[in-house]
Design a protein around this motif. Structure first.
Motif, PDB file in Angstrom:
ATOM      1  N   VAL A  40       0.841  -1.205   0.000  1.00 48.69           N
ATOM      2  CA  VAL A  40       0.000   0.000   0.000  1.00 48.69           C
ATOM      3  C   VAL A  40       0.875   1.254   0.000  1.00 48.69           C
ATOM      4  O   VAL A  40       0.574   2.241  -0.687  1.00 48.69           O
ATOM      5  CB  VAL A  40      -0.948  -0.008   1.209  1.00 48.69           C
ATOM      6  CG1 VAL A  40      -1.630   1.353   1.369  1.00 48.69           C
ATOM      7  CG2 VAL A  40      -1.996  -1.096   1.054  1.00 48.69           C
ATOM      8  N   THR A  41       1.962   1.216   0.763  1.00 49.27           N
ATOM      9  CA  THR A  41       2.882   2.350   0.786  1.00 49.27           C
ATOM     10  C   THR A  41       3.479   2.593  -0.591  1.00 49.27           C
ATOM     11  O   THR A  41       3.610   3.743  -1.039  1.00 49.27           O
ATOM     12  CB  THR A  41       4.023   2.100   1.793  1.00 49.27           C
ATOM     13  OG1 THR A  41       3.476   1.786   3.074  1.00 49.27           O
ATOM     14  CG2 THR A  41       4.916   3.322   1.921  1.00 49.27           C
ATOM     15  N   ALA A  42       3.825   1.500  -1.274  1.00 51.57           N
ATOM     16  CA  ALA A  42       4.491   1.604  -2.562  1.00 51.57           C
ATOM     17  C   ALA A  42       3.575   2.042  -3.693  1.00 51.57           C
ATOM     18  O   ALA A  42       3.985   2.799  -4.575  1.00 51.57           O
ATOM     19  CB  ALA A  42       5.145   0.263  -2.912  1.00 51.57           C
ATOM     20  N   ILE A  43       2.319   1.569  -3.691  1.00 54.39           N
ATOM     21  CA  ILE A  43       1.448   1.832  -4.841  1.00 54.39           C
ATOM     22  C   ILE A  43       0.323   2.827  -4.544  1.00 54.39           C
ATOM     23  O   ILE A  43      -0.396   3.248  -5.458  1.00 54.39           O
ATOM     24  CB  ILE A  43       0.840   0.512  -5.401  1.00 54.39           C
ATOM     25  CG1 ILE A  43      -0.005  -0.229  -4.344  1.00 54.39           C
ATOM     26  CG2 ILE A  43       1.950  -0.388  -5.911  1.00 54.39           C
ATOM     27  CD1 ILE A  43      -1.465   0.090  -4.342  1.00 54.39           C
ATOM     28  N   GLY A  44       0.172   3.213  -3.274  1.00 52.85           N
ATOM     29  CA  GLY A  44      -0.954   4.068  -2.904  1.00 52.85           C
ATOM     30  C   GLY A  44      -0.976   5.398  -3.629  1.00 52.85           C
ATOM     31  O   GLY A  44      -1.986   5.792  -4.229  1.00 52.85           O
ATOM     32  N   GLY A  45       0.145   6.115  -3.597  1.00 48.41           N
ATOM     33  CA  GLY A  45       0.197   7.423  -4.239  1.00 48.41           C
ATOM     34  C   GLY A  45       0.038   7.340  -5.741  1.00 48.41           C
ATOM     35  O   GLY A  45      -0.683   8.144  -6.352  1.00 48.41           O
ATOM     36  N   GLY A  46       0.704   6.368  -6.356  1.00 46.06           N
ATOM     37  CA  GLY A  46       0.605   6.204  -7.802  1.00 46.06           C
ATOM     38  C   GLY A  46      -0.794   5.812  -8.247  1.00 46.06           C
ATOM     39  O   GLY A  46      -1.257   6.230  -9.319  1.00 46.06           O
TER      40      GLY A  46
END
Length: 204
Positions: A40-46
């Motif tokens: 979630v940290t890795a793909i949340g913003g994108g």
């Protein structure tokens, strides 16, 4: 061969996943829970950026984001006792991910034809939103709402990217200069306790 932007995206994914998994391990999450927090940290913003730009999120078409998160989990498992005792580990990987994701978000928005102010906002979403979701998942006050310079570093980096772009610099030059700007803004603001003024309301 992956493009320069894709390489930045993969490195940012790995760095942000480690930052999320590192905090999850400190909260005593199990392996699956830690993986979820890292992902979630890795793909949340994108994901938020792509939905707003009306494009399919990258992790839905390319499994590399799942793989990067898995590699990050194994990295923390293998070197966990060293990482946990290194207080600056989370801060370093979080700052790297913040810088790389910001330039990816700005570059993608400009490539799709959006104006520079939209690109700066999308870059800030890409860089900071994953960290917000991470902090919510681990029951912490998100960094973006604290005194530290966090999302503002994304805005500064996005503006620098646009200036370089307007001056006719090559895209990779824009990305490198903007990424370094975000990273240094974050590092220096913490090192020298630089923060935005606090909005003070009337106390009752």
């Amino acid at each position: 061969m992956p493009t320069f932007v894709q390489i930045l995206d993969f490195i940012g994914t790995f760095a942000f996943a480690i930052s999320g998994i590192r905090l999850a391990s400190a909260k005593r999450f199990d392996w699956f829970g830690a993986y979820v927090v890292g992902f979630v940290t890795a793909i949340g913003g994108g994901t938020i950026r792509d939905l707003l730009l009306d494009v399919t999120p990258g992790w839905m078409t390319d499994p590399i984001y799942l793989i990067c998160t898995g590699l990050a989990l194994f990295w923390v498992i293998a070197f966990g006792k060293y990482l946990i005792h290194m207080h600056n580990t989370f801060f370093l990987f979080d700052s790297i991910g913040l810088a790389l994701f910001t330039v990816v978000g700005v570059g993608k928005s400009l490539a799709l034809g959006y104006p520079f102010w939209v690109a700066i906002i999308m870059g800030s979403f890409t860089g900071a939103a994953g960290g917000v979701l991470r902090d919510v998942f681990i029951n912490e006050i998100p960094l973006i709402f604290r005194k530290e310079i966090y999302a503002m570093a994304c805005v500064i980096g996005g503006f620098v990217y646009w200036v370089c772009h307007a001056l006719g610099c090559e895209s990779y030059i824009c990305q490198i200069v903007a990424g370094i700007t975000v990273f240094l803004s974050r590092i220096l603001s913490v090192k020298y306790s630089i923060c935005l003024p606090i909005l003070k309301g009337e106390s009752k």
